[in-house]
Scaffold this motif. Sequence first.
Motif, PDB file in Angstrom:
ATOM      1  N   LEU A 231       6.420  24.189  -6.182  1.00 35.49           N
ATOM      2  CA  LEU A 231       7.657  23.692  -5.588  1.00 35.49           C
ATOM      3  C   LEU A 231       7.409  22.252  -5.165  1.00 35.49           C
ATOM      4  O   LEU A 231       6.479  21.966  -4.415  1.00 35.49           O
ATOM      5  CB  LEU A 231       8.034  24.548  -4.375  1.00 35.49           C
ATOM      6  CG  LEU A 231       9.312  24.139  -3.639  1.00 35.49           C
ATOM      7  CD1 LEU A 231      10.536  24.157  -4.568  1.00 35.49           C
ATOM      8  CD2 LEU A 231       9.558  25.065  -2.442  1.00 35.49           C
ATOM      9  N   VAL A 232       8.259  21.353  -5.656  1.00 35.62           N
ATOM     10  CA  VAL A 232       8.060  19.923  -5.421  1.00 35.62           C
ATOM     11  C   VAL A 232       9.066  19.436  -4.380  1.00 35.62           C
ATOM     12  O   VAL A 232      10.275  19.499  -4.594  1.00 35.62           O
ATOM     13  CB  VAL A 232       8.232  19.136  -6.734  1.00 35.62           C
ATOM     14  CG1 VAL A 232       8.061  17.645  -6.480  1.00 35.62           C
ATOM     15  CG2 VAL A 232       7.227  19.627  -7.780  1.00 35.62           C
ATOM     16  N   LYS A 233       8.552  18.979  -3.252  1.00 34.57           N
ATOM     17  CA  LYS A 233       9.403  18.397  -2.205  1.00 34.57           C
ATOM     18  C   LYS A 233       9.091  16.914  -2.158  1.00 34.57           C
ATOM     19  O   LYS A 233       8.143  16.489  -1.497  1.00 34.57           O
ATOM     20  CB  LYS A 233       9.077  19.074  -0.862  1.00 34.57           C
ATOM     21  CG  LYS A 233      10.194  19.080   0.168  1.00 34.57           C
ATOM     22  CD  LYS A 233      10.655  17.727   0.629  1.00 34.57           C
ATOM     23  CE  LYS A 233       9.641  17.001   1.477  1.00 34.57           C
ATOM     24  NZ  LYS A 233      10.029  15.595   1.768  1.00 34.57           N
ATOM     25  N   GLY A 273      13.707  17.653   7.884  1.00 29.63           N
ATOM     26  CA  GLY A 273      12.324  18.118   8.072  1.00 29.63           C
ATOM     27  C   GLY A 273      11.989  19.306   7.190  1.00 29.63           C
ATOM     28  O   GLY A 273      11.316  20.249   7.600  1.00 29.63           O
ATOM     29  N   LEU A 274      12.450  19.255   5.941  1.00 32.48           N
ATOM     30  CA  LEU A 274      12.286  20.388   5.032  1.00 32.48           C
ATOM     31  C   LEU A 274      10.817  20.712   4.756  1.00 32.48           C
ATOM     32  O   LEU A 274      10.445  21.875   4.580  1.00 32.48           O
ATOM     33  CB  LEU A 274      13.019  20.088   3.717  1.00 32.48           C
ATOM     34  CG  LEU A 274      13.009  21.168   2.640  1.00 32.48           C
ATOM     35  CD1 LEU A 274      13.611  22.470   3.159  1.00 32.48           C
ATOM     36  CD2 LEU A 274      13.786  20.682   1.402  1.00 32.48           C
ATOM     37  N   ALA A 275       9.978  19.665   4.753  1.00 28.37           N
ATOM     38  CA  ALA A 275       8.556  19.903   4.457  1.00 28.37           C
ATOM     39  C   ALA A 275       7.953  20.872   5.466  1.00 28.37           C
ATOM     40  O   ALA A 275       7.179  21.760   5.101  1.00 28.37           O
ATOM     41  CB  ALA A 275       7.795  18.582   4.460  1.00 28.37           C
ATOM     42  N   LYS A 276       8.293  20.709   6.735  1.00 26.98           N
ATOM     43  CA  LYS A 276       7.756  21.613   7.767  1.00 26.98           C
ATOM     44  C   LYS A 276       8.194  23.051   7.530  1.00 26.98           C
ATOM     45  O   LYS A 276       7.403  23.986   7.637  1.00 26.98           O
ATOM     46  CB  LYS A 276       8.240  21.174   9.161  1.00 26.98           C
ATOM     47  CG  LYS A 276       7.476  20.013   9.744  1.00 26.98           C
ATOM     48  CD  LYS A 276       7.775  19.872  11.229  1.00 26.98           C
ATOM     49  CE  LYS A 276       6.990  18.694  11.797  1.00 26.98           C
ATOM     50  NZ  LYS A 276       7.116  18.577  13.249  1.00 26.98           N
ATOM     51  N   THR A 277       9.474  23.212   7.235  1.00 24.47           N
ATOM     52  CA  THR A 277      10.000  24.560   7.016  1.00 24.47           C
ATOM     53  C   THR A 277       9.304  25.233   5.834  1.00 24.47           C
ATOM     54  O   THR A 277       8.870  26.385   5.921  1.00 24.47           O
ATOM     55  CB  THR A 277      11.513  24.494   6.693  1.00 24.47           C
ATOM     56  OG1 THR A 277      12.115  23.545   7.564  1.00 24.47           O
ATOM     57  CG2 THR A 277      12.173  25.842   6.833  1.00 24.47           C
ATOM     58  N   LEU A 278       9.194  24.495   4.740  1.00 24.42           N
ATOM     59  CA  LEU A 278       8.595  25.084   3.542  1.00 24.42           C
ATOM     60  C   LEU A 278       7.094  25.313   3.724  1.00 24.42           C
ATOM     61  O   LEU A 278       6.553  26.313   3.265  1.00 24.42           O
ATOM     62  CB  LEU A 278       8.836  24.177   2.329  1.00 24.42           C
ATOM     63  CG  LEU A 278      10.295  24.028   1.879  1.00 24.42           C
ATOM     64  CD1 LEU A 278      10.398  22.994   0.758  1.00 24.42           C
ATOM     65  CD2 LEU A 278      10.883  25.366   1.432  1.00 24.42           C
ATOM     66  N   ALA A 279       6.427  24.368   4.407  1.00 21.38           N
ATOM     67  CA  ALA A 279       4.962  24.417   4.491  1.00 21.38           C
ATOM     68  C   ALA A 279       4.460  25.643   5.237  1.00 21.38           C
ATOM     69  O   ALA A 279       3.319  26.051   5.045  1.00 21.38           O
ATOM     70  CB  ALA A 279       4.433  23.149   5.156  1.00 21.38           C
TER      71      ALA A 279
END
Lengths: 565, 565
Positions: A231-233, A273-279
């Motif tokens: 998954l690429v963010k 802050g999508l990276a935090k949610t996905l990470a």
Amino acid sequence: MAADLTAERLTETHRPTLDRALEAIRSRAYWSPHPEHPKAYGENAAAEGEAAFEALLGTRLDLGQPGTDGWAGNEISPYGTELLLEYPHPDAEVLLPAMRAAGVGWRRAGAETRALVCLEILSRISARTHEFAHAVMHTSGQAFMMAFQAGGPHAQDRGLEAVAYAYAEQTRVPERAAWSKPQGKREPLELDKTFTAVPRGISLLIGCNTFPTWNGYPGFFASLATGNPVLVKPHPRAVLPLALTVAVAREVLAEAGFGRDVVALAAERPGEGLAKTLATRPEVRIIDYTGSSAFGDWLEENATQAEVYTEKAGVNTVVIDSTGDYRGMLANLAFSLSLYSGQMCTTPQNLLIPRDGIGTDAGHKSFGEVTADLAAAVDKLLGDDARAAALLGAIVNPGVEKRIAEAAGLGETALASRSVTHPEFPGTTVRTPLIVKLDGARKVWDGAAAEPAFLSECFGPVAFAVAVDSTADAVELLRRTVRHHGAMTVGAYTTSEEVERQVEEVCLEECAQLSLNLTGGVYVNQTAAFSDFHGSGGNPAANVTLCDAAFVANRFRMVEVRRQA
Amino acid sequence: MAADLTAERLTETHRPTLDRALEAIRSRAYWSPHPEHPKAYGENAAAEGEAAFEALLGTRLDLGQPGTDGWAGNEISPYGTELLLEYPHPDAEVLLPAMRAAGVGWRRAGAETRALVCLEILSRISARTHEFAHAVMHTSGQAFMMAFQAGGPHAQDRGLEAVAYAYAEQTRVPERAAWSKPQGKREPLELDKTFTAVPRGISLLIGCNTFPTWNGYPGFFASLATGNPVLVKPHPRAVLPLALTVAVAREVLAEAGFGRDVVALAAERPGEGLAKTLATRPEVRIIDYTGSSAFGDWLEENATQAEVYTEKAGVNTVVIDSTGDYRGMLANLAFSLSLYSGQMCTTPQNLLIPRDGIGTDAGHKSFGEVTADLAAAVDKLLGDDARAAALLGAIVNPGVEKRIAEAAGLGETALASRSVTHPEFPGTTVRTPLIVKLDGARKVWDGAAAEPAFLSECFGPVAFAVAVDSTADAVELLRRTVRHHGAMTVGAYTTSEEVERQVEEVCLEECAQLSLNLTGGVYVNQTAAFSDFHGSGGNPAANVTLCDAAFVANRFRMVEVRRQA
């Protein structure tokens, strides 16, 4: 598999390249299958690439992903254009399970097929290098030629290198083993064993603004080749190059008979802050990240369910003790400081120069002379605005300009940063390097209550000429810098074997990559795939090097099934 | 180097063994240079080993370490004896810098010399296998033969395997490379490059109670062979085997011309929590740990300055669908449940058996019959107290007995745990396995508010015979168990290819090591070095397998020095 991309065709087309890449990572001699020169891509490639890029502007890149709950995208080119592109925003509750489901077939494909499919993806990206070059240029602010080379063939090389490492690593254990343990006079114990490489889970790539493909491809291809859905963010300012990469990968996967959702894009809404949610999702088991130390540290501390690979900030140092080629040294440093306005994680920041000057082939040079001559070399290199713009590129974001202004107040200016008018894109912010003279006396940094400013990363076209009391102090300051602040690169100029030995010893002790006495056409801030390691992974600047066995070995696990023979 | 251990002598003695080990990890066929049979060690070895062990009791093991600020040690053998041994307690402020200083020469030795020195350490340990066997027996509670084999040759095999992996990994990159990049009509760009493996820093081994050498040697030798100084913090109940290891290592290091302090021991005072203090020291860059999930999780979350390798708790499952060798299956399972009183991280805990019974070569067997027959098989195996004691060993700590009592209250008893009188050490707590019948209906575990007791690890001689509605439910319960609770081992018995495929698929998906239809002299809880992976590193039970490339590849980094050619 679909008719077009049969296993036979993949093998025929790409197995020789894979074998050559495997040989290259063993010998570490020069090799690349991706031409650096724009003309090598065919007569019409330049025009077609530019047209393809322009046709993208203002469109929605609908990748056909499941769980798309809206559209996001607000990239503005550092050269002024609003890209007006829209990309899918994910509903993770839908997209992640779809990726897992698609991953089953990808796991079953095995290491070789995965490697060959990755090479097909890379070769299609390579064929569109001109289009990608514009996408990289208009998101990172790199000048065209750099965007072409670093964002194109060099990034593709790094991707191919990761595929080679991944393949080599997965095939080190045999697929089967017959195990027979003698039992004296009794029958031996006998087992048939099979070993299968299995992926860890979903791999999340958190892209960066300045080198979306170059820094993204190693993790992307290492995870994909080891069987993990990716998954690429992307960075919200540099979505397009990675979105195109995802589009190509999905297309190739489908043609080769796999689920497209093995690769997907996650564009984010402003401030989300999508990276935090996905990470921190339990399905995410691997994370690749390039960016600020603050967020890298956050990932390492919070995404404990995942293997976290980070490249963060460092403070790159050049020790200037003496040189047998003063002009060559100045020219080499001037280029290193100027390239992409110093907006590289590998650009030198601190030039440690003995206060009493250095010995050179042009006689003794005082600290003031060295800094003045370096300033002159930079001025000469960037004297012509068109040439300057072609080397500097654009300032990637307003934070960089602010840092130039702040740094100028820290000490005496050896070279002021000037604004360059871009001949093609007049509104663009283009800045030449600032060189500031600072006091590097031992009392300033050794046991001082407050760390001097030059021990923080000042990302952008800012270099500090730091006057140290001696070369020995420079070496000690280098040690302290790498140990506590990290470094992606270290440079040194010396004609003394003893100094060379000391600097080398510090780099071995503190784990930093060293370039010695570069005076020609190789620069400390550049590394070549298949031969150079990018960073060491052993100091605070990064926990990985792009690429080595450690970068791939833990992205998969070996599952053993043993049966009584 | 000192006269006795020259490079030539090390090469002559150990290089052939290293080469053979490198071949073994490639082929994964059976191999071991360490004999399993006590008699293979010479006529007097048994008596001398026992005497050497007894001579140690009541003494202070003064290793001559810098920064020793006191003495600690209060091991009591599970067989009753107070060992009354004292070991050095460290002042980390003194010991860690001394280890770093000693580490410089060890780094410079290079991969091959380090490997050969490690092999010399192993060969001296091997020569003292009888002494080590008593040390392991009287700390872990293993019966003598198991302490001898698992604590001796098998542990030495795992250590040698780690050395082989470490050597292979460090030598995959050439020491030098000549790099020449064509520049069209201009001269090529040319660089000379050197690549040097450098260690990460001090490596901390946090030992366990039950397998101090077997679980400790992989990390110990992987770190040592990759150049890291190793600080050993044994479990306070099992100090001696690792203290002797440290003593041997320090002796060999000195004889080979290196600083002894490359390896050191850290014994802890009761309740001190020394592992926590050491684990978060900035000098500590690698941690190897075997033990409770709670402390493993703590390390992963708090020791963020280090690479943390953990083996924690899991819930091992055996799916029993059908068998073509009913007696063989029962005998094999009975042995697996009994060996070392089930105090192995690899012992099966949950036996999933269809409620309606299973097909066998001896006809259909109901759930009740299978459990009764298994109980009878265990009874038969352990009917004789002397034989039982030789298989069961001693209960390692009072927590295990408490768990047996609690587990007995969870359901209907298929086999009660009985106390066995040890013929040689009458006061010893020796317990046979308890088998409890539980309801494994899907509603009990699928979406239930509370997890059933059988989904927690119940370490010790406790097995749960879990009645499931079908084999399909068993497979699904297996998946859920591995995914959420981890597993070091999975077993399955089936004559159906379809069921075999399903179980295999779950193990590939959830990353667990699978043993199929074991009915002879190989048991699900045993793994062989050079061939079997111990755990997968891909489910919650462990993040490593002992041993593979990923276990060693990140314990060192490659530092590159490049010079203009």
